[in-house]
Design a protein around this motif. Structure first.
Motif, PDB file in Angstrom:
ATOM      1  N   GLN A  49     -43.638  53.199-105.995  1.00 45.15           N
ATOM      2  CA  GLN A  49     -44.702  53.951-105.322  1.00 45.15           C
ATOM      3  C   GLN A  49     -44.976  53.434-103.913  1.00 45.15           C
ATOM      4  N   ALA A  98     -45.010  48.372 -99.167  1.00 45.64           N
ATOM      5  CA  ALA A  98     -45.688  47.836 -97.977  1.00 45.64           C
ATOM      6  C   ALA A  98     -45.860  46.322 -98.061  1.00 45.64           C
ATOM      7  N   TYR A 140     -46.239  54.306 -91.674  1.00 48.49           N
ATOM      8  CA  TYR A 140     -46.568  55.594 -92.311  1.00 48.49           C
ATOM      9  C   TYR A 140     -47.992  55.573 -92.874  1.00 48.49           C
ATOM     10  N   THR A 148     -52.189  46.931 -94.662  1.00 49.02           N
ATOM     11  CA  THR A 148     -50.778  46.814 -94.272  1.00 49.02           C
ATOM     12  C   THR A 148     -50.504  47.447 -92.901  1.00 49.02           C
ATOM     13  N   CYS A 196     -47.683  49.013 -92.361  1.00 51.37           N
ATOM     14  CA  CYS A 196     -46.699  50.096 -92.586  1.00 51.37           C
ATOM     15  C   CYS A 196     -47.025  51.251 -91.643  1.00 51.37           C
TER      16      CYS A 196
HETATM   17  S1  SF4 Z   1     -46.867  54.073 -99.952  1.00 51.59           S
HETATM   18 FE1  SF4 Z   1     -45.049  53.895 -98.656  1.00 51.59          FE
HETATM   19  S2  SF4 Z   1     -45.723  54.763 -96.763  1.00 51.59           S
HETATM   20 FE2  SF4 Z   1     -47.570  54.220 -97.865  1.00 51.59          FE
HETATM   21  S3  SF4 Z   1     -48.125  52.103 -97.314  1.00 51.59           S
HETATM   22 FE3  SF4 Z   1     -46.799  52.012 -99.088  1.00 51.59          FE
HETATM   23  S4  SF4 Z   1     -44.784  51.709 -98.179  1.00 51.59           S
HETATM   24 FE4  SF4 Z   1     -46.038  52.551 -96.572  1.00 51.59          FE
END
Ligand code: SF4
Ligand code: FAD
Length: 327
Positions: free
Chosen positions: A155, A158, A120, A116, A118
């Motif tokens: 949880q 993404a 973060y 992903t 994402c």
């Molecule tokens: S857990 Fe949250 S921060 Fe980590 S990849 Fe998934 S969406 Fe992004």
């Protein structure tokens, strides 16, 4: 500091054996995902088994089916005559991804397993359940404009980033996997698992299993298909929304339909709800809008990405109109 090792594999079984035996080993294909993530310390394999020499770089037409080796590069895949003729949606999806240079390196196997985007996840200083299970999700209460509205869990939200995989979902492709115990085949719509409580687990693959090929079934109506991708800029950008569409229209009535979505879900998102809303109906704008509503009925927006729901509906309608005009 851990010792780092690198080797090149000529034989699939040997590559599987090497990675399966070492929990810190990974296959290296084009490297366009893995090397990026290693530079960021997000992925930290100690051993890389380079699968570039494996004899898995052929595209073969076998009757109705096309078999594409896992080491075929995205560029060759997209421009292959039979792929363009039989599956425009797939060629267009591949060509909408990344850039020419990256597509020249990126392989089928690596594309299926890209991670992903994402922010973060890619920042080791942010809590992320996918990178570090149990640490929390920074996106749920953070900046989540690019995140998913379908298939999310508490949880992880993404988005799956691939374009190719959305087309493969629409086409019902099969993924061939070689492991220590032999070879198995998995439908592309069952290859990715729901995030649930463990977003670190993304696919049915076990550690050490090698993707060897993708098989795409032949259906005459797949030749009437299209991939529409909406993004923040025209190139070198991931999808905010995308739609992979194939339609079989006879006498103005939709006989068969395939709808899969990208940019909005935690995995390449086939929409049986949209397909059911299309089949047996006249190929017109009312039907297309009803299908788009059905596709997005279960969407759950976050603070910054509610716009994706309307954008996805418009993407689906536009792509359906384009394919219907081909029929
Ligand atoms: S857990 Fe949250 S921060 Fe980590 S990849 Fe998934 S969406 Fe992004
Ligand atoms: C700047 C940038 C922009 C991009 N934009 C897009 C985009 O718009 N759309 C899009 O779809 N993609 C995009 N991508 C992602 C790109 O398509 C993937 O990075 C690429 O497809 C990965 O293929 P690879 O061969 O380089 O994989 P690698 O990086 O070599 O490997 C990726 C993962 O797959 C594993 N792996 C590789 N091959 C196999 C195999 N045969 N069996 C089992 N495991 C394997 C590796 O161990 C690794 O975990 C972009 C990438 C970059 C860097």
């Amino acid at each position: 500091m851990e010792q780092f090792s690198y080797s090149r594999a000529n034989d699939p079984a040997a590559a599987v054996g090497q990675v399966a035996a070492d929990p810190h080993a990974a296959f290296l294909a084009g490297g366009t995902t893995l090397v990026d993530l290693m530079k960021l310390d997000v992925e930290t394999p100690h051993t890389l088994v380079d699968v570039n020499p494996l004899p898995l770089a052929k595209i073969e037409v076998r009757g109705d089916t096309v078999r594409v080796g896992a080491m075929v590069r995205n560029t060759e895949f997209a421009y292959h005559d039979e792929i363009r003729r039989r599956y425009p949606v797939l060629s267009e999806a591949l060509l909408s991804g990344a850039t020419g240079q990256i597509r020249n390196m990126a392989t089928v196997g690596g594309n299926l397993l890209q991670r992903t985007r994402c922010y973060y996840f890619r920042d080791v200083h942010s809590p992320c359940n996918k990178r570090q299970p149990g640490s929390g999700c920074s996106a749920i209460d953070g900046f989540n404009r690019i995140h998913a509205v379908l298939g999310t869990s508490d949880q992880c939200i993404a988005t799956h980033p691939s374009d190719m995989c959305v087309a493969l979902a629409a086409l019902d492709a099969t993924i061939e996997i070689q492991g220590s115990g032999g070879t198995r085949k998995v439908n592309s719509n069952e290859f990715y698992v729901p995030y649930g409580q463990d977003p670190a687990k993304e696919t049915v693959l076990q550690h050490g299993e090698l993707i060897t090929a993708v098989e795409i079934p032949g259906r005459p109506f797949f030749a009437k298909s299209h991939y529409l991708k909406v993004r923040d800029r025209a190139s070198y950008e991931f999808a905010l929304t995308s739609a992979a569409i194939a339609l079989d229209v006879k006498g103005g009535v939709i006989k068969q339909a395939r709808v899969a979505l990208g940019g909005v879900a935690t995995k390449p998102w086939r929409s049986p709800e949209a397909e059911q809303a299309l089949i047996g109906k006249p190929a017109n704008n009312d039907t297309f809008k009803a299908a788009a509503d059905a596709a997005m009925a279960g969407a759950k927006p976050q603070k910054h990405n509610a716009f994706k729901i309307e954008l996805a509906k418009r993407t689906i309608v536009r792509a359906l109109e384009t394919v219907a005009a081909m029929a």
